[in-house]
Design an enzyme around this catalytic site. Structure first.
Site, PDB file in Angstrom:
ATOM      1  CE1 TYR A   1      64.737 -18.771  16.374  1.00  0.00           C
ATOM      2  CE2 TYR A   1      62.612 -18.479  17.992  1.00  0.00           C
ATOM      3  CZ  TYR A   1      63.625 -18.219  17.005  1.00  0.00           C
ATOM      4  OH  TYR A   1      63.462 -16.530  16.751  1.00  0.00           O
TER       5      TYR A   1
ATOM      6  CD  GLN B   1      69.144 -13.998  12.378  1.00  0.00           C
ATOM      7  OE1 GLN B   1      67.482 -13.457  10.903  1.00  0.00           O
ATOM      8  NE2 GLN B   1      68.658 -13.228  14.266  1.00  0.00           N
TER       9      GLN B   1
ATOM     10  CG  ASN C   1      58.956 -13.495  13.803  1.00  0.00           C
ATOM     11  OD1 ASN C   1      59.355 -14.432  12.480  1.00  0.00           O
ATOM     12  ND2 ASN C   1      59.686 -12.551  14.974  1.00  0.00           N
TER      13      ASN C   1
ATOM     14  CD  GLN D   1      45.656 -17.695  23.910  1.00  0.00           C
ATOM     15  OE1 GLN D   1      47.557 -17.499  22.997  1.00  0.00           O
ATOM     16  NE2 GLN D   1      45.708 -19.017  24.492  1.00  0.00           N
TER      17      GLN D   1
ATOM     18  CG  HIS E   1      50.770 -14.915  22.512  1.00  0.00           C
ATOM     19  ND1 HIS E   1      52.053 -14.958  23.151  1.00  0.00           N
ATOM     20  CD2 HIS E   1      49.930 -15.759  23.357  1.00  0.00           C
ATOM     21  CE1 HIS E   1      51.308 -16.340  24.169  1.00  0.00           C
ATOM     22  NE2 HIS E   1      50.599 -16.505  23.658  1.00  0.00           N
TER      23      HIS E   1
ATOM     24  CD  GLU F   1      48.510 -21.090  17.907  1.00  0.00           C
ATOM     25  OE1 GLU F   1      49.776 -21.531  18.446  1.00  0.00           O
ATOM     26  OE2 GLU F   1      47.641 -20.710  18.110  1.00  0.00           O
ATOM     27  CG  HIS F   2      45.042 -21.510  21.285  1.00  0.00           C
ATOM     28  ND1 HIS F   2      46.028 -20.727  20.617  1.00  0.00           N
ATOM     29  CD2 HIS F   2      46.005 -22.298  21.924  1.00  0.00           C
ATOM     30  CE1 HIS F   2      47.178 -21.065  21.384  1.00  0.00           C
ATOM     31  NE2 HIS F   2      47.299 -21.653  21.940  1.00  0.00           N
TER      32      HIS F   2
ATOM     33  CG  ASP G   1      49.001 -20.542  26.017  1.00  0.00           C
ATOM     34  OD1 ASP G   1      48.888 -21.208  25.201  1.00  0.00           O
ATOM     35  OD2 ASP G   1      48.426 -19.339  25.802  1.00  0.00           O
TER      36      ASP G   1
ATOM     37  CD  GLU H   1      52.599 -53.285  -9.321  1.00  0.00           C
ATOM     38  OE1 GLU H   1      54.040 -53.341  -9.002  1.00  0.00           O
ATOM     39  OE2 GLU H   1      51.505 -53.445  -8.783  1.00  0.00           O
TER      40      GLU H   1
ATOM     41  CG  HIS I   1      59.299 -56.097  -7.991  1.00  0.00           C
ATOM     42  ND1 HIS I   1      60.225 -55.548  -8.781  1.00  0.00           N
ATOM     43  CD2 HIS I   1      59.037 -55.353  -6.697  1.00  0.00           C
ATOM     44  CE1 HIS I   1      60.271 -54.350  -8.560  1.00  0.00           C
ATOM     45  NE2 HIS I   1      59.736 -54.023  -6.817  1.00  0.00           N
TER      46      HIS I   1
END
Length: 419
Positions: A131, A188, A211, A255, A258, A320-321, A351, A405, A410
């Protein structure tokens, strides 16, 4: 930007603000979740019809215009790009490529005992959707950041979705050799990549920033389609005691431009630095409407009682940064998407051209992972091999554990091979 002291009379207000910032990811996406759920459901049910409806409504897709960007359009975009920008894109792609190649996990085998071999093999994902936001600004850098490591990993089918793709983004797609590029965005696009339509076959994993609507959509489809991480509106924290006020302010403003939802924070025990940065931000943000909006809404200057408190607060926010003063600071950094060291490492370099990925975790997801990497596009598959002698050595231990167990089948599956 708000100047907030974490001690004295301001402590209670600071604690409340910090607590709200720690919840930022879940709270923000919850605001848009009902709308996103409706879009996802409609595209899943209606396929291309719903996808075209939303692409027309939100992405400006003209009636009769193809969702698929043609190779001719991408080549024409590249040909009409200035040599200066072409060179910049090639440098960026080269550095991203080299970094991704260095990150590739290796295959290996060990022999814990004679007759037993264990190890791992590495296989690329079959298909991924990248994306690339395209709302406020063209982001050819994001196309390169998402497509290139997928190619290094060996992914055979790479899909790009971007709303109203700009010439620069299509040029980057041509440079990267993209074969499948759709002019659709928002929730979408995430729905189409996750569920598939007649036009767009579904993918195994979706990566890339977006976003709040895109981020919420990725989180909602994650039970059926792999995703990289929530990579929502930008976050920046600068934790500094000795930084240059003009440089710190420049990173905050950069930043902040943005998105109006950007979180921009300075953390310091040096009150004089905080006030100098506040003055610089005010000056540098003039004429930058989006930066001014986000800095007014989410900009914070935290003044702590001690350096240690500043460090602890930074890790609590898991930004994030993150920018720090020196390499010595790396010792205390625990939670961050990507770290920038010193006054000559502006976050904008990351970036675009440094090589490490700029698709990074937001909403405190930096507590559990770093940024997008070549590892997001591969599967590490473990392998085990026994000889008869090796099974005779290790089998009794497996039988003992299985019987403890209560799993008799097994135990017998091992015992029957040891006779």
């Amino acid at each position: 930007m708000k100047l907030v002291k974490t001690f004295g009379r301001g402590k209670a207000a600071a604690d409340a603000l910090i607590e709200s910032l720690e919840q930022r990811g879940a709270v923000n996406t919850a605001r848009v979740a009902p709308v996103v759920q409706r879009i996802l459901a409609e595209v899943r049910r209606g396929g291309d019809r719903a996808l075209l409806k939303y692409a027309s409504k939100f992405d400006g897709l003209a009636k009769g215009e193809s969702l698929l960007v043609s190779p001719e359009e991408m080549k024409a975009a590249w040909d009409s790009t200035s040599p200066k920008l072409q060179a910049a894109m090639m440098v960026a792609r080269g550095n991203i490529l080299a970094f991704a190649e260095a990150q590739l996990p290796r295959e290996w085998t060990i022999s814990p005992v004679e007759g037993v071999k264990t190890g791992q093999i590495v296989r690329a994902l079959g298909s991924v959707g990248c994306y690339v936001p395209g709302g406020r600004y063209p982001l050819p850098s994001t196309l390169l950041m998402t497509v290139t490591p997928a190619q290094v990993a060996g992914v055979s089918r790479i899909v790009v979705c971007s709303p109203k793709p700009a010439r620069e983004t299509m040029a980057a797609a041509w440079l990267a050799g993209v074969k499948e590029f759709y002019r659709v965005g928002g929730a979408q696009a995430i729905a189409a990549m996750a569920y598939g339509t007649a036009t767009m076959e579904r993918v195994d994993k979706i990566v890339g920033p977006g976003n709040l609507y895109v981020t919420a959509a990725k989180m909602l489809v994650a039970s059926e389609c792999g995703i990289d991480m929530p990579a929502g509106p930008t976050e920046i924290v600068v934790t500094s005691e000795t930084g240059d006020a003009a440089g710190v302010a420049a990173d905050l403003v950069a930043q902040a431009e943005h998105d109006p939802e950007t979180l921009a924070v300075l953390i310091t025990s040096n009150e004089a630095l905080a006030r100098a940065v506040a003055a610089e931000v005010k000056t540098q943000a003039r004429g930058n409407a989006i930066a001014k909006q986000s800095l007014a809404a989410q900009g914070c200057l935290f003044v702590t009682a001690t350096v240690r408190e500043a460090q602890e607060l930074t890790n609590r926010l898991a930004p994030e940064h993150l920018t720090v003063d020196t390499t010595a600071d790396l010792r205390w950094v625990e939670n961050a998407g990507s770290v920038f060291v010193g006054e000559y490492a502006p976050q904008s370099m990351g970036d675009y051209v440094s090589g490490p990925n700029h698709v990074l975790p937001t909403g405190r997801v930096g507590r559990v992972r770093g940024g997008l990497s070549v590892m997001d596009f591969v599967k590490v598959i473990t392998v085990q091999q026994y000889t008869r002698a090796g099974l005779k050595k290790m089998g009794p231990h497996a039988i003992a554990l299985a019987e403890a167990e209560g799993l008799k089948g097994h135990a017998e599956s091992v015992r029957v091979r040891m006779r």
